[in-house]
Design a protein around this motif. Structure first.
Motif, PDB file in Angstrom:
ATOM      1  N   THR A  61      -9.764   9.505  -3.042  1.00 53.69           N
ATOM      2  CA  THR A  61      -9.201   8.389  -3.789  1.00 53.69           C
ATOM      3  C   THR A  61      -7.844   7.983  -3.233  1.00 53.69           C
ATOM      4  N   ALA A  62      -7.462   6.746  -3.543  1.00 53.93           N
ATOM      5  CA  ALA A  62      -6.096   6.264  -3.309  1.00 53.93           C
ATOM      6  C   ALA A  62      -5.459   6.037  -4.672  1.00 53.93           C
ATOM      7  N   GLU A  63      -4.141   6.119  -4.732  1.00 55.34           N
ATOM      8  CA  GLU A  63      -3.491   6.103  -6.036  1.00 55.34           C
ATOM      9  C   GLU A  63      -2.434   5.025  -6.168  1.00 55.34           C
ATOM     10  N   ALA A  64      -2.122   4.728  -7.426  1.00 54.05           N
ATOM     11  CA  ALA A  64      -1.001   3.872  -7.802  1.00 54.05           C
ATOM     12  C   ALA A  64      -0.463   4.412  -9.129  1.00 54.05           C
ATOM     13  N   ARG A  65       0.764   4.027  -9.478  1.00 51.98           N
ATOM     14  CA  ARG A  65       1.390   4.592 -10.674  1.00 51.98           C
ATOM     15  C   ARG A  65       1.880   3.493 -11.606  1.00 51.98           C
ATOM     16  N   PHE A  66       1.861   3.820 -12.896  1.00 49.45           N
ATOM     17  CA  PHE A  66       2.434   2.925 -13.895  1.00 49.45           C
ATOM     18  C   PHE A  66       3.016   3.769 -15.024  1.00 49.45           C
ATOM     19  N   ARG A  67       3.769   3.108 -15.907  1.00 49.09           N
ATOM     20  CA  ARG A  67       4.337   3.792 -17.059  1.00 49.09           C
ATOM     21  C   ARG A  67       3.818   3.148 -18.336  1.00 49.09           C
ATOM     22  N   THR A  95     -24.689   3.230   4.805  1.00 47.91           N
ATOM     23  CA  THR A  95     -23.606   2.421   5.335  1.00 47.91           C
ATOM     24  C   THR A  95     -22.301   3.039   4.868  1.00 47.91           C
ATOM     25  N   THR A  96     -21.175   2.494   5.292  1.00 50.31           N
ATOM     26  CA  THR A  96     -19.866   3.001   4.876  1.00 50.31           C
ATOM     27  C   THR A  96     -19.065   1.873   4.243  1.00 50.31           C
ATOM     28  N   PHE A  97     -18.178   2.247   3.328  1.00 49.57           N
ATOM     29  CA  PHE A  97     -17.354   1.267   2.628  1.00 49.57           C
ATOM     30  C   PHE A  97     -15.883   1.585   2.848  1.00 49.57           C
ATOM     31  N   ALA A  98     -15.112   0.557   3.114  1.00 50.56           N
ATOM     32  CA  ALA A  98     -13.674   0.704   3.311  1.00 50.56           C
ATOM     33  C   ALA A  98     -12.946   0.181   2.075  1.00 50.56           C
ATOM     34  N   TYR A  99     -11.980   0.960   1.598  1.00 51.15           N
ATOM     35  CA  TYR A  99     -11.197   0.613   0.413  1.00 51.15           C
ATOM     36  C   TYR A  99      -9.778   0.254   0.826  1.00 51.15           C
ATOM     37  N   GLU A 100      -9.280  -0.858   0.333  1.00 50.79           N
ATOM     38  CA  GLU A 100      -7.853  -1.129   0.455  1.00 50.79           C
ATOM     39  C   GLU A 100      -7.116  -0.374  -0.646  1.00 50.79           C
ATOM     40  N   ALA A 101      -5.812  -0.336  -0.578  1.00 50.26           N
ATOM     41  CA  ALA A 101      -5.024   0.354  -1.594  1.00 50.26           C
ATOM     42  C   ALA A 101      -5.169  -0.353  -2.937  1.00 50.26           C
ATOM     43  N   PRO A 102      -5.266   0.396  -4.034  1.00 48.89           N
ATOM     44  CA  PRO A 102      -5.363  -0.250  -5.342  1.00 48.89           C
ATOM     45  C   PRO A 102      -4.065  -0.973  -5.694  1.00 48.89           C
ATOM     46  N   ARG A 103      -4.218  -2.080  -6.405  1.00 51.65           N
ATOM     47  CA  ARG A 103      -3.072  -2.887  -6.834  1.00 51.65           C
ATOM     48  C   ARG A 103      -3.066  -2.969  -8.348  1.00 51.65           C
ATOM     49  N   LEU A 104      -1.861  -2.904  -8.922  1.00 46.63           N
ATOM     50  CA  LEU A 104      -1.702  -3.000 -10.369  1.00 46.63           C
ATOM     51  C   LEU A 104      -1.097  -4.347 -10.733  1.00 46.63           C
ATOM     52  N   SER A 105      -1.526  -4.886 -11.863  1.00 43.12           N
ATOM     53  CA  SER A 105      -0.983  -6.177 -12.301  1.00 43.12           C
ATOM     54  C   SER A 105       0.441  -6.051 -12.806  1.00 43.12           C
ATOM     55  N   ALA A 106       0.851  -4.830 -13.144  1.00 44.48           N
ATOM     56  CA  ALA A 106       2.220  -4.600 -13.610  1.00 44.48           C
ATOM     57  C   ALA A 106       2.542  -3.131 -13.420  1.00 44.48           C
ATOM     58  N   ALA A 107       3.828  -2.831 -13.449  1.00 41.00           N
ATOM     59  CA  ALA A 107       4.259  -1.441 -13.312  1.00 41.00           C
ATOM     60  C   ALA A 107       4.346  -0.743 -14.655  1.00 41.00           C
ATOM     61  N   GLU A 108       4.198  -1.524 -15.740  1.00 42.06           N
ATOM     62  CA  GLU A 108       4.295  -0.959 -17.078  1.00 42.06           C
ATOM     63  C   GLU A 108       3.133  -1.460 -17.920  1.00 42.06           C
ATOM     64  N   LEU A 109       2.721  -0.614 -18.861  1.00 40.53           N
ATOM     65  CA  LEU A 109       1.683  -0.961 -19.824  1.00 40.53           C
ATOM     66  C   LEU A 109       2.226  -0.739 -21.218  1.00 40.53           C
ATOM     67  N   ALA A 111      -3.765  10.701 -29.854  1.00 42.69           N
ATOM     68  CA  ALA A 111      -2.775   9.671 -29.553  1.00 42.69           C
ATOM     69  C   ALA A 111      -2.416   9.737 -28.073  1.00 42.69           C
ATOM     70  N   SER A 112      -1.682   8.720 -27.629  1.00 44.67           N
ATOM     71  CA  SER A 112      -1.156   8.708 -26.264  1.00 44.67           C
ATOM     72  C   SER A 112       0.340   9.003 -26.309  1.00 44.67           C
ATOM     73  N   ASP A 113       0.906   9.256 -25.143  1.00 42.72           N
ATOM     74  CA  ASP A 113       2.340   9.503 -25.021  1.00 42.72           C
ATOM     75  C   ASP A 113       2.931   8.526 -24.021  1.00 42.72           C
ATOM     76  N   PRO A 114       4.129   8.019 -24.281  1.00 39.19           N
ATOM     77  CA  PRO A 114       4.784   7.205 -23.255  1.00 39.19           C
ATOM     78  C   PRO A 114       5.125   8.060 -22.046  1.00 39.19           C
ATOM     79  N   GLY A 115       5.154   7.430 -20.893  1.00 44.45           N
ATOM     80  CA  GLY A 115       5.489   8.166 -19.689  1.00 44.45           C
ATOM     81  C   GLY A 115       4.679   7.692 -18.498  1.00 44.45           C
ATOM     82  N   GLU A 116       4.662   8.503 -17.434  1.00 44.85           N
ATOM     83  CA  GLU A 116       4.052   8.110 -16.179  1.00 44.85           C
ATOM     84  C   GLU A 116       2.574   8.498 -16.120  1.00 44.85           C
ATOM     85  N   PHE A 117       1.799   7.591 -15.532  1.00 41.81           N
ATOM     86  CA  PHE A 117       0.369   7.820 -15.306  1.00 41.81           C
ATOM     87  C   PHE A 117       0.046   7.481 -13.854  1.00 41.81           C
ATOM     88  N   ILE A 118      -0.975   8.175 -13.329  1.00 45.33           N
ATOM     89  CA  ILE A 118      -1.455   7.889 -11.984  1.00 45.33           C
ATOM     90  C   ILE A 118      -2.867   7.335 -12.081  1.00 45.33           C
TER      91      ILE A 118
END
Length: 725
Positions: A714-720, A606-620, A697-704
């Motif tokens: 894949t489909a993408e979304a971004r946060f900082r 069968t085939t699966f359809a994906y909607e665009a991913p949604r983030l609960s916030a633009a920052e983490l 460790a992690s670094d502050p900045g942009e992630f996809i």
């Protein structure tokens, strides 16, 4: 025995008795073995005395309840202090009931079934007298030329970590002393054996410490965190030093940094191999370097028994190093309950009831179904129609050689062949036409080819059963040309002009270069070496009684010239951007950069359809969490299972970061038209990595964030990330 009793036993041992505890010998050395007639050969070649055999600490390759009982009973009669043998064997993907090879299990992405496979393997091994298995093998692999990729669960650190833990839980359970249906696990090969240069076994490994820590070490650590009792050294070098003599790797990292105090065992002959490696002049120096590096058990070479006592007496080696090693061995024997019950789980009557029982074979069939990966299904030729004739053609049509390497106790004659699987599924002789076509690597005779063409001509659809001999993958089975053998490619080409819907079923131990296959057939089902119930599982999938759900744990190259090719690679300063073509970028002139089938890839019915991913916030924030949600709908006509995958990219790091990294996944089963909301949680610790100074460790900045059915689509979304700890 408690700790004080073990210390008391250690104090009673002579130096020679202690050194002998560090010796592991193969079964023929011991009286009571079925093949004890071979004893003079190995003893002569190793120069091991009867006294040393009587005091040896462990035996490998021994199984069979009665044989274990005979050898252990005889050993205890002649061992001065009554110290039992540890019985160790390679129980890699099943004992007598053979499960799919580990690389195939990796493609199931199913930790519960992986754990059950190890539990069943342990049950069969334990009742047959085995105490320790040399598994799991958790080496991260990127080069399909290397034969031992079949023993690994793939190219991804996160997925390998999960499987390492699942296998250890399955083998060991919660109580080794009380549960005699479990065995101790030995994680291997420490370390980075999967990075052997040129995909050639036993070859050099040369990695930066940062690369080693980030990609190759985590799965070993995961196995140890799950309680794995033993570690096996690898054959390769690390930073120019063979693992079995590498004090930094074994003493500083494994013992001191990670706190591992279990048994460290060499691989077969690896201590003496320090000599041809060029870091030891002779056996004495090899023994000196191995004991100082922390190797407790020397497998099948006599450097310790010939030289270690003298090294201690001369003052070159502190006897405390020997005592530490012996105590670790005694502690595992105690944990297994061997001092109180030296025969442990060995029971000939239960062995006959448990080993290869119907329930175990049913589990093997279930895991085989989940491990197969549908790579191609043009014109939806699969599943095969419920009517019409099927021509089953190829060297694996009726072959039981579908168990794969490291199926030590498995028997080809016990395996369900594809022909038998299809017949049992309801295809009688009136609908199923069988022809061998050619050998695995032997060209078709005129008669074979004529029979294959006649069978295909009579049929409504053709199933080609193709692949590698089991010996073409596994240890010392590396291949520079990873296409199917020419004989099979010629068979495909000969049948192509008939124009029949054609399915290729592949039985193999590595990702293949599928030129001459994927471009010549309608559908490709990667069955790997599927184990004892393989033919039945593949028949279920071909006929639509089950739907394919496997997802690749290792990428399939477009051509061998790409390898190593893997999804979580680094970008370059001149990346190849197809939408903005440029000559002066990192690319091939004659083939794509990308693999033919990427990590995480697999089709279903069968085939699966994906909607665009949604983030609960633009920052983490470092002390917070972020939710990634995606709605997935079954857009096809059949119920199917989807594996929704979450990847993350750190856009700018202290050092270059992979273009994608798997962080999580979810499995879901949806009926036609049904939708489900899938949610993932991202926290700051998931974004950490090893910096240039090896801080984690992690670094502050942009992630996809990427969400999709595989690492490519894949489909993408971004946060900082706004702050770090």
């Amino acid at each position: 025995m408690d700790h004080q009793q073990l210390l008391s036993l250690l104090r009673q041992m002579t130096l020679d008795e202690k050194v002998a505890q560090l010796l592991q010998l193969a079964t023929p050395f011991f009286k009571g073995a079925d093949d004890a007639g071979m004893i003079t050969g190995p003893m002569a070649s190793l120069g091991v005395t009867e006294r040393e055999v009587r005091n040896a600490g462990s035996v490998l390759g021994l199984s069979g309840a009665q044989q274990v009982i005979d050898i252990q009973t005889n050993h205890l009669k002649h061992n001065r202090l009554g110290i039992p043998l540890l019985v160790m064997s390679d129980i890699v993907h099943g004992f007598k009931t053979i499960f799919p090879i580990p690389l195939a299990i990796g493609c199931s992405w199913d930790m519960a079934l992986a754990e059950r496979s190890a539990e069943i393997a342990a049950r069969e091994a334990a009742v047959s007298g085995v105490h320790v298995t040399y598994a799991p093998m958790v080496d991260l692999v990127r080069d399909p030329r290397w034969g031992r990729v079949m023993e690994s669960t793939g190219e991804d650190p996160y997925l390998n970590n999960l499987f390492a833990r699942a296998f250890v839980r399955g083998f060991q359970g919660q109580d080794l002393a009380g549960d005699t249906d479990r065995v101790a696990a030995c994680v291997k090969h420490f370390a980075a054996y999967g990075a052997a240069e040129a995909g050639r076994d036993y070859n050099t490994v040369d990695l930066s410490e940062r690369l080693l820590r980030e990609f190759y070490l985590p799965a070993y650590k995961a196995a140890l965190d799950e309680g794995c009792e033993m570690v096996m050294t690898s054959f390769n070098t690390i930073d120019g030093i063979p693992a079995s003599g590498n004090a930094w790797l074994m003493r500083k990292l494994l013992r001191e940094e990670w706190g591992f105090d279990g048994i460290l065992i060499s691989d077969w002959g690896a201590v003496k191999e320090l000599i041809p490696h060029g870091v030891a002049e002779d056996e004495a120096e090899a023994a000196y370097k191995a004991i100082r590096a922390g190797v407790d058990i020397e497998m099948m070479t006599p450097c310790y028994v010939h030289h270690l006592a003298e090294l201690v007496r001369s003052g070159r080696v502190d006897e405390r190093l020997v005592d530490e090693a012996v105590l670790r061995i005694l502690q595992l024997k105690s944990k297994l309950g061997l001092f109180e019950r030296p025969l442990r789980g060995a029971d000939p009557e239960r062995e006959r009831e448990i080993v290869f029982c119907e329930a175990h074979r049913s589990s093997a069939r279930e895991l085989a179904v989940k491990s197969c990966v549908l790579l191609q299904n043009d014109n939806e030729v699969l599943p095969l129609a419920g009517t019409g004739k099927i021509a089953l053609i190829g060297p694996f049509a009726q072959s039981g050689d579908i168990l794969g390497a490291w199926s030590w106790q498995g028997a080809k004659e016990d395996a369900v062949t594809l022909r038998d699987g299809l017949a049992a599924a309801g295809l009688d002789a009136s609908r199923l036409i069988v022809a061998e076509g050619c050998g695995v690597d032997a060209p078709a005779t005129e008669a074979q080819l004529a029979a294959a063409i006649e069978a295909a001509g009579e049929a409504d659809a053709v199933v080609l059963a193709l692949g590698e001999h089991a010996w073409m993958s596994g240890e010392a089975s590396c291949r520079a040309d990873i296409r199917l053998p020419e004989a099979q490619l010629a068979l495909i080409a000969a049948l192509k002009p008939l124009g029949k819907p054609t399915v290729a079923v592949l039985f193999n131990g590595r990702p293949l270069d599928l030129h001459g296959v994927a471009d010549q057939v309608d559908a490709v089902l990667e069955a790997w070496f599927p184990g004892s119930a393989g033919g039945a599982a593949v028949a279920d999938l071909l006929l639509g009684k089950a739907s394919p759900s496997g997802r690749l744990a290792m990428s399939f190259p477009h051509a061998v010239g790409q390898v190593p090719v893997y999804y979580n690679a680094y970008n370059t300063g001149r990346p190849n951007v197809p939408t903005a073509p440029d000559h002066y970028v990192s690319k091939y002139l004659d083939i794509p950069n990308e693999p033919r089938y990427p990590f995480g890839y697999g089709l279903g019915y069968t085939t699966f359809a994906y909607e665009a991913p949604r983030l609960s916030a633009a920052e983490l924030r470092a002390d917070g969490e972020l939710t990634v949600s995606v709605r997935v709908t079954n857009a096809g006509r059949r119920t199917g299972e989807e594996t929704v995958q979450l990847y993350v990219r750190d856009v700018a790091g202290d050092v270059v970061r992979p273009v994608k990294e798997l962080k999580d996944y979810r499995k879901l089963v949806l009926a036609p038209g049904e939708s489900a909301e899938v949610s993932f949680t991202i926290t700051e610790p998931q974004l950490r990595y090893y910096h240039a100074d090896l801080t984690f460790a992690s670094d502050p900045g942009e992630f996809i964030v990427y969400v999709g059915p595989n690492s490519r689509d894949t489909a993408e979304a971004r946060f900082r990330l706004t702050s770090t700890v």
